[in-house]
Motif scaffolding. Structure first.
Motif, PDB file in Angstrom:
ATOM      1  N   ALA A 221       0.821  -1.211   0.000  1.00  0.00           N
ATOM      2  CA  ALA A 221       0.000   0.000   0.000  1.00  0.00           C
ATOM      3  C   ALA A 221       0.854   1.260   0.000  1.00  0.00           C
ATOM      4  O   ALA A 221       0.430   2.309  -0.515  1.00  0.00           O
ATOM      5  N   LEU A 222       2.067   1.183   0.564  1.00  0.00           N
ATOM      6  CA  LEU A 222       2.938   2.352   0.627  1.00  0.00           C
ATOM      7  C   LEU A 222       3.749   2.563  -0.635  1.00  0.00           C
ATOM      8  O   LEU A 222       4.385   3.619  -0.803  1.00  0.00           O
ATOM      9  N   VAL A 223       3.755   1.583  -1.519  1.00  0.00           N
ATOM     10  CA  VAL A 223       4.538   1.710  -2.747  1.00  0.00           C
ATOM     11  C   VAL A 223       4.013   2.829  -3.617  1.00  0.00           C
ATOM     12  O   VAL A 223       4.771   3.549  -4.280  1.00  0.00           O
ATOM     13  N   GLY A 224       2.723   3.011  -3.606  1.00  0.00           N
ATOM     14  CA  GLY A 224       2.137   4.053  -4.445  1.00  0.00           C
ATOM     15  C   GLY A 224       1.290   3.443  -5.537  1.00  0.00           C
ATOM     16  O   GLY A 224       1.124   2.212  -5.641  1.00  0.00           O
ATOM     17  N   ASN A 225       0.695   4.280  -6.336  1.00  0.00           N
ATOM     18  CA  ASN A 225      -0.215   3.848  -7.391  1.00  0.00           C
ATOM     19  C   ASN A 225       0.381   4.110  -8.771  1.00  0.00           C
ATOM     20  O   ASN A 225      -0.280   4.642  -9.672  1.00  0.00           O
ATOM     21  N   ASP A 226       1.622   3.763  -8.935  1.00  0.00           N
ATOM     22  CA  ASP A 226       2.268   3.956 -10.228  1.00  0.00           C
ATOM     23  C   ASP A 226       1.592   3.056 -11.261  1.00  0.00           C
ATOM     24  O   ASP A 226       1.572   1.827 -11.116  1.00  0.00           O
ATOM     25  N   PRO A 227       0.997   3.625 -12.324  1.00  0.00           N
ATOM     26  CA  PRO A 227       0.302   2.799 -13.331  1.00  0.00           C
ATOM     27  C   PRO A 227       1.227   1.795 -13.998  1.00  0.00           C
ATOM     28  O   PRO A 227       0.766   0.738 -14.465  1.00  0.00           O
ATOM     29  N   ALA A 228       2.517   2.067 -14.024  1.00  0.00           N
ATOM     30  CA  ALA A 228       3.441   1.135 -14.685  1.00  0.00           C
ATOM     31  C   ALA A 228       3.539  -0.187 -13.947  1.00  0.00           C
ATOM     32  O   ALA A 228       3.889  -1.205 -14.550  1.00  0.00           O
ATOM     33  N   HIS A 229       3.250  -0.162 -12.636  1.00  0.00           N
ATOM     34  CA  HIS A 229       3.358  -1.397 -11.846  1.00  0.00           C
ATOM     35  C   HIS A 229       1.987  -1.882 -11.366  1.00  0.00           C
ATOM     36  O   HIS A 229       1.886  -2.623 -10.397  1.00  0.00           O
ATOM     37  N   GLN A 230       0.947  -1.443 -12.015  1.00  0.00           N
ATOM     38  CA  GLN A 230      -0.404  -1.823 -11.597  1.00  0.00           C
ATOM     39  C   GLN A 230      -0.608  -3.336 -11.703  1.00  0.00           C
ATOM     40  O   GLN A 230      -1.163  -3.971 -10.789  1.00  0.00           O
ATOM     41  N   ALA A 231      -0.149  -3.955 -12.772  1.00  0.00           N
ATOM     42  CA  ALA A 231      -0.343  -5.401 -12.951  1.00  0.00           C
ATOM     43  C   ALA A 231       0.437  -6.195 -11.906  1.00  0.00           C
ATOM     44  O   ALA A 231      -0.057  -7.188 -11.362  1.00  0.00           O
ATOM     45  N   GLN A 232       1.679  -5.741 -11.612  1.00  0.00           N
ATOM     46  CA  GLN A 232       2.476  -6.450 -10.620  1.00  0.00           C
ATOM     47  C   GLN A 232       1.833  -6.372  -9.230  1.00  0.00           C
ATOM     48  O   GLN A 232       1.815  -7.344  -8.482  1.00  0.00           O
ATOM     49  N   ARG A 233       1.309  -5.169  -8.904  1.00  0.00           N
ATOM     50  CA  ARG A 233       0.660  -5.025  -7.596  1.00  0.00           C
ATOM     51  C   ARG A 233      -0.585  -5.909  -7.500  1.00  0.00           C
ATOM     52  O   ARG A 233      -0.859  -6.506  -6.464  1.00  0.00           O
ATOM     53  N   ALA A 234      -1.322  -5.995  -8.575  1.00  0.00           N
ATOM     54  CA  ALA A 234      -2.532  -6.840  -8.569  1.00  0.00           C
ATOM     55  C   ALA A 234      -2.166  -8.308  -8.392  1.00  0.00           C
ATOM     56  O   ALA A 234      -2.843  -9.056  -7.661  1.00  0.00           O
ATOM     57  N   GLU A 235      -1.091  -8.742  -9.035  1.00  0.00           N
ATOM     58  CA  GLU A 235      -0.657 -10.135  -8.900  1.00  0.00           C
ATOM     59  C   GLU A 235      -0.184 -10.424  -7.479  1.00  0.00           C
ATOM     60  O   GLU A 235      -0.489 -11.467  -6.900  1.00  0.00           O
ATOM     61  N   ILE A 236       0.588  -9.472  -6.915  1.00  0.00           N
ATOM     62  CA  ILE A 236       1.060  -9.662  -5.536  1.00  0.00           C
ATOM     63  C   ILE A 236      -0.126  -9.710  -4.580  1.00  0.00           C
ATOM     64  O   ILE A 236      -0.200 -10.553  -3.672  1.00  0.00           O
ATOM     65  N   ALA A 237      -1.097  -8.842  -4.782  1.00  0.00           N
ATOM     66  CA  ALA A 237      -2.281  -8.820  -3.909  1.00  0.00           C
ATOM     67  C   ALA A 237      -3.062 -10.123  -4.035  1.00  0.00           C
ATOM     68  O   ALA A 237      -3.571 -10.662  -3.040  1.00  0.00           O
ATOM     69  N   ARG A 238      -3.164 -10.632  -5.263  1.00  0.00           N
ATOM     70  CA  ARG A 238      -3.883 -11.896  -5.450  1.00  0.00           C
ATOM     71  C   ARG A 238      -3.181 -13.041  -4.724  1.00  0.00           C
ATOM     72  O   ARG A 238      -3.825 -13.872  -4.080  1.00  0.00           O
ATOM     73  N   ASN A 239      -1.856 -13.075  -4.813  1.00  0.00           N
ATOM     74  CA  ASN A 239      -1.118 -14.136  -4.128  1.00  0.00           C
ATOM     75  C   ASN A 239      -1.216 -14.014  -2.612  1.00  0.00           C
ATOM     76  O   ASN A 239      -1.279 -15.017  -1.903  1.00  0.00           O
ATOM     77  N   ILE A 240      -1.226 -12.785  -2.119  1.00  0.00           N
ATOM     78  CA  ILE A 240      -1.389 -12.592  -0.672  1.00  0.00           C
ATOM     79  C   ILE A 240      -2.752 -13.095  -0.220  1.00  0.00           C
ATOM     80  O   ILE A 240      -2.884 -13.777   0.797  1.00  0.00           O
ATOM     81  N   ASP A 241      -3.784 -12.755  -0.980  1.00  0.00           N
ATOM     82  CA  ASP A 241      -5.133 -13.229  -0.626  1.00  0.00           C
ATOM     83  C   ASP A 241      -5.203 -14.755  -0.658  1.00  0.00           C
ATOM     84  O   ASP A 241      -5.861 -15.380   0.185  1.00  0.00           O
ATOM     85  N   GLU A 242      -4.532 -15.342  -1.639  1.00  0.00           N
ATOM     86  CA  GLU A 242      -4.549 -16.803  -1.738  1.00  0.00           C
ATOM     87  C   GLU A 242      -3.837 -17.444  -0.550  1.00  0.00           C
ATOM     88  O   GLU A 242      -4.293 -18.451  -0.003  1.00  0.00           O
ATOM     89  N   LEU A 243      -2.697 -16.864  -0.135  1.00  0.00           N
ATOM     90  CA  LEU A 243      -1.992 -17.383   1.035  1.00  0.00           C
ATOM     91  C   LEU A 243      -2.844 -17.233   2.292  1.00  0.00           C
ATOM     92  O   LEU A 243      -2.897 -18.136   3.134  1.00  0.00           O
ATOM     93  N   ASP A 244      -3.505 -16.096   2.422  1.00  0.00           N
ATOM     94  CA  ASP A 244      -4.357 -15.877   3.587  1.00  0.00           C
ATOM     95  C   ASP A 244      -5.503 -16.880   3.610  1.00  0.00           C
ATOM     96  O   ASP A 244      -5.851 -17.440   4.659  1.00  0.00           O
ATOM     97  N   GLN A 245      -6.082 -17.132   2.444  1.00  0.00           N
ATOM     98  CA  GLN A 245      -7.166 -18.119   2.363  1.00  0.00           C
ATOM     99  C   GLN A 245      -6.657 -19.525   2.686  1.00  0.00           C
ATOM    100  O   GLN A 245      -7.321 -20.302   3.365  1.00  0.00           O
ATOM    101  N   LEU A 246      -5.451 -19.842   2.183  1.00  0.00           N
ATOM    102  CA  LEU A 246      -4.878 -21.150   2.459  1.00  0.00           C
ATOM    103  C   LEU A 246      -4.667 -21.362   3.960  1.00  0.00           C
ATOM    104  O   LEU A 246      -5.005 -22.417   4.513  1.00  0.00           O
ATOM    105  N   ILE A 247      -4.134 -20.356   4.633  1.00  0.00           N
ATOM    106  CA  ILE A 247      -3.912 -20.462   6.086  1.00  0.00           C
ATOM    107  C   ILE A 247      -5.235 -20.652   6.801  1.00  0.00           C
ATOM    108  O   ILE A 247      -5.382 -21.507   7.688  1.00  0.00           O
TER     109      ILE A 247
END
Length: 414
Positions: free
Chosen positions: A215-241
């Protein structure tokens, strides 16, 4: 071998009880057989026609006539002789003169030597042997039954079950070893439970820090896809736990103890379904005759059943290329009285499930062949659904949806 060893060995006790019973029966049958043979011999001798000659001291024959013996019970054999003057004379031969026992009481009664009497006596002896052996055998088998009930309670999930140890035979040794094994298993499961609880805390802490850093990285449009992928993986890990912890808790809790997962209550399944359908943007269909849809159980677990089924339908419906595919949850009530059942059906428009894999999809961490990791899911959702439904005395199955896709049907007692 000492006498104490005979008292400690279970197989020796049973063997001695059987030997004693067979010995008593054999002795009784042998004695009756001897009596029957002796009586038969006497009767054969008695059937032989004898000629009785009576003389006086001068040697004159006073009577000479064939005579047949008449058996006098307890005394001997009596012969009737016709004298020359037509008078009758009786000659008595006591049993003692024929080699028979001098004590008439030692002989078997006549009724015992008949087939019916012999059968009655054998029945009485068998009954006496059975009554005498029953306390011995029952005392041994009762301990085995106690051992069996304890093992069944432990196998049903009551890990605190321990068996009382009495004596020094094989049953006592088995009970003692069972207690040791049960203690070890309970300790291991408790350690496993503590490990999972600690691991969940330790894993969620770095996940929370990653979210914060993202969340502190910022909203740079160039890294929007990477942030979405990281967020998806975090949600998946949280769901797995979360799902691993829930599955572990369900496995470690006692299925026979309703309070193992918290207090049960009357759950409005229609209200839960409406909330979860709104969350997953799914259509809710309620049968007109359903009325109040109430089941007895754990609201949090039943909510997880509905959520997992809806997320599974949405995930694989989109995976088939139907981004806007409709997911439908249907509620109905079948039967009447004590046989009333609530039926929950979740339909999707995905590729469906092959018939030969419809049981395997409920196994933990199993995915259908060709399933993409980007579709999400960890392979525990349907396994949790089956476990929770069975804890509520229900059943779940997968079948084809008319028109294509899969249908998951859950039945719960109303």
């Amino acid at each position: 071998m000492s006498l104490s060893l005979f008292g400690q060995r279970l197989y020796l006790r049973i063997w001695l009880a059987v030997v004693a019973a067979v010995t008593v029966l054999t002795l009784v049958v042998g004695w009756l057989w001897q009596q029957a043979l002796e009586r038969d011999r006497e009767e054969r001798e008695a059937r032989v026609m004898r000629t009785i000659i009576v003389e006086n001291s001068a040697g004159d024959v006073l009577g000479n006539a064939p005579a047949r013996a008449e058996r006098i019970p307890g005394e001997g054999w009596r012969f009737e002789v016709i004298m020359k003057d037509s008078s009758k004379l009786y000659v008595m031969l006591p049993f003692s003169n024929r080699g028979a026992p001098t004590n008439p009481g030692s002989r078997a009664p006549a009724w015992l030597l008949t087939p019916a009497g012999f059968a009655w006596l054998l029945g009485l002896v068998a009954l006496a042997v059975a009554l005498g052996a029953y306390p011995i055998v029952r005392r041994l088998t009762k301990r085995l039954e106690t051992l069996q009930k304890g093992v069944e309670r432990w196998g049903a999930g009551d890990l605190s079950t321990r068996l009382s140890v009495h004596g020094q035979d094989e049953v006592a040794f088995l009970a003692e070893r069972f207690n040791v094994a049960a203690e070890r298993v309970q300790t291991l499961l408790q350690s496993h439970k503590r490990l999972l609880a600690n691991a969940s805390h330790e894993l969620r802490s770095p996940l929370a820090r990653i979210r914060m850093g993202l969340a502190l990285v910022g909203n740079d449009p160039a890294h929007q896809a990477q942030r979405a992928e990281i967020a998806r993986n975090i949600d998946e890990l949280d769901q797995l736990i979360d799902e691993i912890l829930l599955a572990s808790r369900l496995d470690l809790s006692d299925p026979s103890d309703p309070a193992a997962l918290g207090p049960e209550e009357e759950v409005d399944l229609l209200g839960l379904a409406a909330e979860e359908c709104a969350r997953a943007e799914a259509e809710l269909e309620v049968a007109p005759q359903a009325g109040a849809v109430v089941v007895h159980g754990h609201a949090r677990l039943l909510r997880r059943v509905l959520r997992n089924l809806l997320e599974n339908a949405r995930r694989y419906g989109r995976g088939a290329g139907n981004a806007d595919a409709e997911v439908r949850l249907s509620l109905s009530v079948q039967g009447s009285g004590q046989a009333r059942q609530v039926v929950v059906s979740v339909d999707d428009h995905g590729p469906g499930v092959p018939a030969e894999l419809r049981e395997r999809i409920f196994e933990p961490f199993y995915r259908l062949p060709g399933a993409s990791e980007r579709e999400g899911g960890v392979g525990l959702g349907l396994s949790l659904v089956r476990t929770i439904v069975e804890r509520h005395q229900g059943a779940v199955r997968c079948e084809d949806r008319p028109g294509g896709g899969a249908r998951f049907v859950v039945t719960l007692p109303a």
